[in-house]
Design an enzyme around this catalytic site. Structure first.
Site, PDB file in Angstrom:
ATOM      1  N   CYS A   1      -9.942  60.195 -54.296  1.00 36.00           N
ATOM      2  CA  CYS A   1     -10.354  61.592 -54.090  1.00 36.00           C
ATOM      3  C   CYS A   1     -11.748  61.624 -53.454  1.00 36.00           C
ATOM      4  O   CYS A   1     -12.018  62.455 -52.580  1.00 36.00           O
ATOM      5  CB  CYS A   1     -10.360  62.369 -55.406  1.00 36.00           C
ATOM      6  SG  CYS A   1      -8.711  62.897 -55.950  1.00 36.00           S
TER       7      CYS A   1
ATOM      8  N   HIS B   1      -0.748  55.928 -53.791  1.00 35.92           N
ATOM      9  CA  HIS B   1      -1.034  55.405 -52.456  1.00 35.92           C
ATOM     10  C   HIS B   1       0.051  54.433 -52.035  1.00 35.92           C
ATOM     11  O   HIS B   1       0.687  53.788 -52.863  1.00 35.92           O
ATOM     12  CB  HIS B   1      -2.412  54.737 -52.400  1.00 35.92           C
ATOM     13  CG  HIS B   1      -2.598  53.635 -53.396  1.00 35.92           C
ATOM     14  ND1 HIS B   1      -2.936  53.873 -54.711  1.00 35.92           N
ATOM     15  CD2 HIS B   1      -2.474  52.292 -53.279  1.00 35.92           C
ATOM     16  CE1 HIS B   1      -3.011  52.716 -55.347  1.00 35.92           C
ATOM     17  NE2 HIS B   1      -2.737  51.734 -54.508  1.00 35.92           N
TER      18      HIS B   1
ATOM     19  N   ASN C   1       2.594  50.297 -55.570  1.00 31.85           N
ATOM     20  CA  ASN C   1       2.489  49.666 -56.880  1.00 31.85           C
ATOM     21  C   ASN C   1       2.363  50.776 -57.915  1.00 31.85           C
ATOM     22  O   ASN C   1       1.432  51.582 -57.836  1.00 31.85           O
ATOM     23  CB  ASN C   1       1.260  48.751 -56.950  1.00 31.85           C
ATOM     24  CG  ASN C   1       1.345  47.598 -55.964  1.00 31.85           C
ATOM     25  OD1 ASN C   1       2.422  47.077 -55.693  1.00 31.85           O
ATOM     26  ND2 ASN C   1       0.202  47.199 -55.404  1.00 31.85           N
TER      27      ASN C   1
ATOM     28  N   ASP D   1      -7.427  49.315 -45.691  1.00 30.15           N
ATOM     29  CA  ASP D   1      -7.703  48.695 -46.988  1.00 30.15           C
ATOM     30  C   ASP D   1      -8.932  47.795 -46.858  1.00 30.15           C
ATOM     31  O   ASP D   1      -9.083  47.063 -45.875  1.00 30.15           O
ATOM     32  CB  ASP D   1      -6.490  47.875 -47.458  1.00 30.15           C
ATOM     33  CG  ASP D   1      -6.572  47.549 -48.940  1.00 30.15           C
ATOM     34  OD1 ASP D   1      -5.758  48.075 -49.714  1.00 30.15           O
ATOM     35  OD2 ASP D   1      -7.479  46.764 -49.330  1.00 30.15           O
TER      36      ASP D   1
HETATM   37  P1  AMP Z   1      -3.377  48.981 -55.791  1.00 27.31           P
HETATM   38  O1  AMP Z   1      -3.757  47.612 -56.276  1.00 27.31           O
HETATM   39  O2  AMP Z   1      -1.951  49.112 -55.355  1.00 27.31           O
HETATM   40  O3  AMP Z   1      -3.810  50.060 -56.753  1.00 27.31           O
HETATM   41  O4  AMP Z   1      -4.186  49.182 -54.441  1.00 27.31           O
HETATM   42  C1  AMP Z   1      -5.525  49.564 -54.394  1.00 27.31           C
HETATM   43  C2  AMP Z   1      -6.037  49.098 -53.062  1.00 27.31           C
HETATM   44  O5  AMP Z   1      -7.229  49.800 -52.780  1.00 27.31           O
HETATM   45  C3  AMP Z   1      -6.382  47.605 -52.999  1.00 27.31           C
HETATM   46  O6  AMP Z   1      -5.591  46.975 -51.998  1.00 27.31           O
HETATM   47  C4  AMP Z   1      -7.870  47.598 -52.662  1.00 27.31           C
HETATM   48  O7  AMP Z   1      -8.224  46.553 -51.763  1.00 27.31           O
HETATM   49  C5  AMP Z   1      -8.058  48.966 -52.046  1.00 27.31           C
HETATM   50  N1  AMP Z   1      -9.407  49.497 -52.145  1.00 27.31           N
HETATM   51  C6  AMP Z   1     -10.191  49.570 -53.243  1.00 27.31           C
HETATM   52  N2  AMP Z   1     -11.350  50.185 -52.961  1.00 27.31           N
HETATM   53  C7  AMP Z   1     -11.301  50.515 -51.642  1.00 27.31           C
HETATM   54  C8  AMP Z   1     -12.200  51.174 -50.750  1.00 27.31           C
HETATM   55  N3  AMP Z   1     -13.403  51.614 -51.144  1.00 27.31           N
HETATM   56  N4  AMP Z   1     -11.821  51.318 -49.460  1.00 27.31           N
HETATM   57  C9  AMP Z   1     -10.607  50.863 -49.040  1.00 27.31           C
HETATM   58  N5  AMP Z   1      -9.715  50.286 -49.848  1.00 27.31           N
HETATM   59  C10 AMP Z   1     -10.063  50.086 -51.125  1.00 27.31           C
HETATM   60 ZN    ZN Z   2      -7.478  61.116 -56.760  1.00 24.79          ZN
END
Ligand code: AMP
Ligand code: ZN
Length: 117
Positions: free
Chosen positions: A6, A97, A84, A29
């Site tokens: 958000c 996401h 996930n 990512d």
């Molecule tokens: P999940 O593990 O499916 O919840 O995916 C979360 C994803 O968010 C991971 O692949 C992280 O590398 C990515 N992530 C976390 N923080 C950031 C950020 N600030 N900008 C871009 N991606 C992020």
């Molecule tokens: Zn949110």
């Protein structure tokens, strides 16, 4: 709300934007697992796939509409979209996401789930 994604949508935390419309935001990512690794998220805060119901499911369609546009813009015909849901599945950010990964030939099988025997 104390939600990382958000805050990214609101511009409070920087991101590398890939796509944006009224309903959807997409960005790179921060820790890519493939040559192309975009995250595609609804602007509406939904915790996870388990939080999708008849009141908000339309945004999931918008996510997939955006995915097709993003793939086209990136000239990418093959890709994988991953969600996930829940900690055991590897969810770390609890704002719905979808990972769009591509740019590489991918295998499919038990190994891709971390199963070794
Ligand atoms: P999940 O593990 O499916 O919840 O995916 C979360 C994803 O968010 C991971 O692949 C992280 O590398 C990515 N992530 C976390 N923080 C950031 C950020 N600030 N900008 C871009 N991606 C992020
Ligand atoms: Zn949110």
């Amino acid at each position: 709300m104390d939600c990382l994604f958000c805050k990214i949508i609101a511009g409070e935390i920087p991101s590398t934007k890939v796509y944006e419309d009224e309903y959807v935001y997409s960005f790179k990512d921060i820790a890519p697992i493939a040559p192309v690794h975009n995250l595609i998220i609804p602007k509406q805060h939904i915790c996870c796939a388990n939080g999708v119901d008849e009141s908000n499911s339309a945004v999931v369609g918008k996510v997939f509409e955006a995915a097709a546009k993003i793939a086209k813009a990136e000239g990418m015909e093959s890709y994988r979209i991953i969600n996930n849901c829940g900690e055991d599945a590897g969810q770390t950010v609890f704002h719905l996401h979808f990972h769009m990964v591509g740019g590489v030939k991918m295998g499919w099988g038990p190994e891709s789930l971390g199963k070794t025997e």
